[in-house]
Design an enzyme around this catalytic site. Structure first.
Site, PDB file in Angstrom:
ATOM      1  N   HIS A  71       8.930   8.815  16.533  1.00  0.00           N
ATOM      2  CA  HIS A  71       8.574  10.186  16.900  1.00  0.00           C
ATOM      3  C   HIS A  71       8.198  10.336  18.369  1.00  0.00           C
ATOM      4  CE1 HIS A  71       8.625  10.513  12.591  1.00  0.00           C
ATOM      5  NE2 HIS A  71       7.629   9.658  12.487  1.00  0.00           N
ATOM      6  N   GLU A 117      19.559   5.320  12.311  1.00  0.00           N
ATOM      7  CA  GLU A 117      18.108   5.418  12.142  1.00  0.00           C
ATOM      8  C   GLU A 117      17.791   5.591  10.656  1.00  0.00           C
ATOM      9  OE1 GLU A 117      16.436   8.631  14.423  1.00  0.00           O
ATOM     10  OE2 GLU A 117      14.405   8.263  13.661  1.00  0.00           O
ATOM     11  N   ARG A 128       0.844  -1.207   0.000  1.00  0.00           N
ATOM     12  CA  ARG A 128       0.000   0.000   0.000  1.00  0.00           C
ATOM     13  C   ARG A 128       0.874   1.250   0.000  1.00  0.00           C
ATOM     14  NH1 ARG A 128      -3.241  -2.378   4.922  1.00  0.00           N
ATOM     15  NH2 ARG A 128      -3.851  -4.257   3.850  1.00  0.00           N
ATOM     16  N   HIS A 148      14.676   6.110   7.692  1.00  0.00           N
ATOM     17  CA  HIS A 148      13.289   6.359   7.278  1.00  0.00           C
ATOM     18  C   HIS A 148      13.225   6.307   5.765  1.00  0.00           C
ATOM     19  CE1 HIS A 148      11.895   7.225  11.258  1.00  0.00           C
ATOM     20  NE2 HIS A 148      13.002   7.920  11.436  1.00  0.00           N
TER      21      HIS A 148
HETATM   22  O1  CA2 Z   1       9.408   6.915   6.374  1.00  0.00           O
HETATM   23  C1  CA2 Z   1       9.503   5.992   7.193  1.00  0.00           C
HETATM   24  O2  CA2 Z   1      10.252   5.028   7.054  1.00  0.00           O
HETATM   25  C2  CA2 Z   1       8.585   5.999   8.419  1.00  0.00           C
HETATM   26  O3  CA2 Z   1       9.334   5.499   9.513  1.00  0.00           O
HETATM   27  C3  CA2 Z   1       7.427   5.078   8.107  1.00  0.00           C
HETATM   28  C4  CA2 Z   1       6.367   5.059   9.190  1.00  0.00           C
HETATM   29  C5  CA2 Z   1       5.942   6.460   9.556  1.00  0.00           C
HETATM   30  O4  CA2 Z   1       5.036   6.427  10.655  1.00  0.00           O
HETATM   31  C6  CA2 Z   1       7.119   7.343   9.917  1.00  0.00           C
HETATM   32  O5  CA2 Z   1       6.648   8.640  10.202  1.00  0.00           O
HETATM   33  C7  CA2 Z   1       8.102   7.401   8.770  1.00  0.00           C
HETATM   34  C8  CA2 Z   1       5.113   4.318   8.729  1.00  0.00           C
HETATM   35  C9  CA2 Z   1       5.372   2.988   8.170  1.00  0.00           C
HETATM   36  C10 CA2 Z   1       4.105   2.545   7.507  1.00  0.00           C
HETATM   37  O6  CA2 Z   1       4.465   1.738   6.417  1.00  0.00           O
HETATM   38  C11 CA2 Z   1       3.487   1.473   5.530  1.00  0.00           C
HETATM   39  C12 CA2 Z   1       3.897   0.822   4.400  1.00  0.00           C
HETATM   40  C13 CA2 Z   1       2.967   0.516   3.427  1.00  0.00           C
HETATM   41  C14 CA2 Z   1       1.647   0.833   3.624  1.00  0.00           C
HETATM   42  C15 CA2 Z   1       1.242   1.479   4.762  1.00  0.00           C
HETATM   43  C16 CA2 Z   1       2.171   1.790   5.731  1.00  0.00           C
END
Ligand code: CA2
Length: 146
Positions: free
Chosen positions: A79, A97, A17, A99
């Site tokens: 966060h 770390e 997604r 992202h």
């Molecule tokens: O950018 C990143 O790697 C994050 O750590 C991803 C987190 C988000 O809460 C951080 O702010 C930034 C969310 C991961 C969610 O991953 C998904 C992957 C596919 C579909 C939905 C969510």
């Protein structure tokens, strides 16, 4: 030298997604690539994902004396989770770390991370390749080649 790779909540959904934000690479593909890079660098990696903060804390505590470093994308816990930050500090792990998205260009609540101040470095916004760059950078740092 053992490096742990720690994935936080919802990262198990990678590749299924929101590809416009998180790309189309799956978590299994990221782990597989890290395994190949680890082989090239002569280090061992173990990968772990959980949607639960306490499970991540337990996993980090369990790395004491086993791993010297970690690559961590704690997802949304990045966060807010002082518990994860405390566990990383307590075990003495040197960590990078990661992202996938550029958190500094997103909503204000994503622009701060409680893990960054204790990290060797932070990689953000480069997509899945950021994990590989983080591993290369961490191993260079740990072997005084950084
Ligand atoms: O950018 C990143 O790697 C994050 O750590 C991803 C987190 C988000 O809460 C951080 O702010 C930034 C969310 C991961 C969610 O991953 C998904 C992957 C596919 C579909 C939905 C969510």
């Amino acid at each position: 030298m053992r490096i742990a790779v720690l994935h936080g909540p919802n990262l198990n959904l990678l590749g299924t997604r929101e590809p416009e934000i998180y790309g189309s690479t799956t978590l299994a593909q990221i782990d597989e690539r890290l395994g190949a890079v680890a082989l090239e660098l002569g280090v061992d990696v173990t990968c772990f994902q959980s949607n639960h903060e306490g499970a991540l804390v337990d996993a980090i505590q369990g790395l004491a004396g086993i791993a010297v470093g970690a690559i961590i994308n704690a997802g949304a816990f990045s966060h807010s989770s002082l518990a994860i930050r405390d566990a990383l500090t307590a075990t003495g792990l040197r960590y990078v770390e990661v992202h996938i998205s550029n958190i500094f260009a997103r909503e204000p609540e994503r622009r701060h991370t409680v893990l960054a101040s204790g990290a060797v470095g932070v990689v953000a916004g480069l997509g899945a390749i950021g994990y590989e760059l983080a591993l290369r950078g961490l191993v260079a740092h740990l072997t005084n080649r950084g």
